[in-house]
Design a protein around this motif. Sequence first.
Motif, short mmCIF file in Angstrom:
data_model
loop_
_atom_site.label_atom_id
_atom_site.label_comp_id
_atom_site.label_asym_id
_atom_site.label_seq_id
_atom_site.Cartn_x
_atom_site.Cartn_y
_atom_site.Cartn_z
N ILE A 85 -3.94 -6.16 11.58
CA ILE A 85 -2.52 -5.52 11.35
C ILE A 85 -1.53 -6.17 12.06
CG2 ILE A 85 -1.20 -3.41 11.19
CD1 ILE A 85 -3.51 -1.83 10.60
N ASP A 106 3.63 -4.55 2.28
CA ASP A 106 4.55 -3.45 2.24
C ASP A 106 5.83 -3.59 1.51
OD1 ASP A 106 5.79 -5.62 3.71
OD2 ASP A 106 6.22 -4.27 5.63
N LYS A 126 4.81 -3.97 7.87
CA LYS A 126 3.55 -3.90 8.22
C LYS A 126 2.65 -4.87 6.95
CE LYS A 126 -0.33 -0.52 8.38
NZ LYS A 126 -0.76 1.00 8.28
N ALA A 137 -10.18 0.14 8.33
CA ALA A 137 -9.49 -0.14 6.93
C ALA A 137 -10.57 0.33 5.98
CB ALA A 137 -8.97 -1.35 6.61
N ASN A 181 -9.87 -4.59 9.94
CA ASN A 181 -8.80 -5.63 9.51
C ASN A 181 -7.70 -5.83 10.42
OD1 ASN A 181 -9.86 -6.27 6.68
ND2 ASN A 181 -9.06 -4.24 6.35
N LYS A 186 -2.75 -6.93 2.41
CA LYS A 186 -2.23 -5.62 2.01
C LYS A 186 -0.72 -5.27 2.58
CE LYS A 186 -3.13 -0.72 1.56
NZ LYS A 186 -4.09 0.34 2.05
N LYS A 189 -7.57 -2.67 13.16
CA LYS A 189 -7.90 -1.30 12.91
C LYS A 189 -8.97 -1.04 11.83
CE LYS A 189 -3.66 0.65 14.88
NZ LYS A 189 -2.44 1.50 14.36
N GLU A 203 -1.36 -6.20 6.35
CA GLU A 203 -2.74 -5.89 6.83
C GLU A 203 -3.41 -7.40 6.34
OE1 GLU A 203 -4.81 -2.03 6.19
OE2 GLU A 203 -3.29 -1.38 5.68
N SER A 215 2.33 -5.94 12.55
CA SER A 215 3.43 -4.79 12.18
C SER A 215 4.38 -4.97 13.33
CB SER A 215 2.92 -3.41 12.20
OG SER A 215 2.23 -3.14 13.28
N ASP A 240 -7.14 -9.64 5.73
CA ASP A 240 -8.39 -9.68 6.01
C ASP A 240 -8.99 -11.17 6.44
OD1 ASP A 240 -11.08 -9.13 5.82
OD2 ASP A 240 -11.18 -8.38 3.86
N TRP A 249 -4.85 -3.99 -1.82
CA TRP A 249 -5.11 -5.25 -1.31
C TRP A 249 -4.81 -6.20 -2.59
CZ3 TRP A 249 -6.39 -6.74 3.28
CH2 TRP A 249 -6.46 -5.45 4.31
#
Length: 225
Positions: free
Chosen positions: A74, A123, A213, A67, A72, A121, A65, A215, A76, A217, A159
């Motif tokens: 994801i 959660d 979740k 970012a 990046n 990144k 998706k 994220e 989830s 990179d 991040w």
Amino acid sequence: MSRIRALWNASINATKRALTWNLEELMPPQEMCVFSFSSKEDLKRWHLYSDSEYGGLSSASLEVKDAENGLNGIFSGNLSSEVSDGSRWRMNRSGFCGMRSKKFDGFIDLDPYDTLAFKLKGDGRCYISTIYTENWINAPGQLEDNTWQAFVVLPRGNWYIAKIPLASYLPTWRGNIVDARLEMNPSRVVGMSLSVNAEGGVPGTKSGPGDFKLEIDWIKALRSG
């Protein structure tokens, strides 16, 4: 005489430069990108797993998706401690999901490196990084790869580059630490994974059933020396 000495010195200097260039070519780079997550093609190198394969109700997805810094990956989903009715599996524990790289065509040699770095990144949950190496510890007839695991703890919502020394990875067998003095063979890495459990992990991090979740990179190997 001076001319001969000048030619001799020029020859020595040329030899020194050639040796230096050869050493620079042989020296591995300070960092090596192992995985990136900036396209759908990148995601084809991974597959998902969860307790749903054994009667659990957890679920996971991996997608790309937009970012703040481009595209990046994801990772989830939802962690559930429940087990489906009529499951034929006798589960000791549910509430886990993971993403594992598909088998490499050969091996990745991490021997020149001492650290794995992840740009992530999070959660607030604690994630688990796993390195799979060629099977040489388990008894003959056991085909599973050797597994080495370390926790990935991230600040929530920003991040962050998490750096884990390879020496920090502990040998495990089906999620349990192997009580033996074993050393990883970093030159024979056959795969990696990132996973999350509803329970356990580092005290103070988010736990329990519910959404997760992460994220992603990139994943890189670093050489500090």
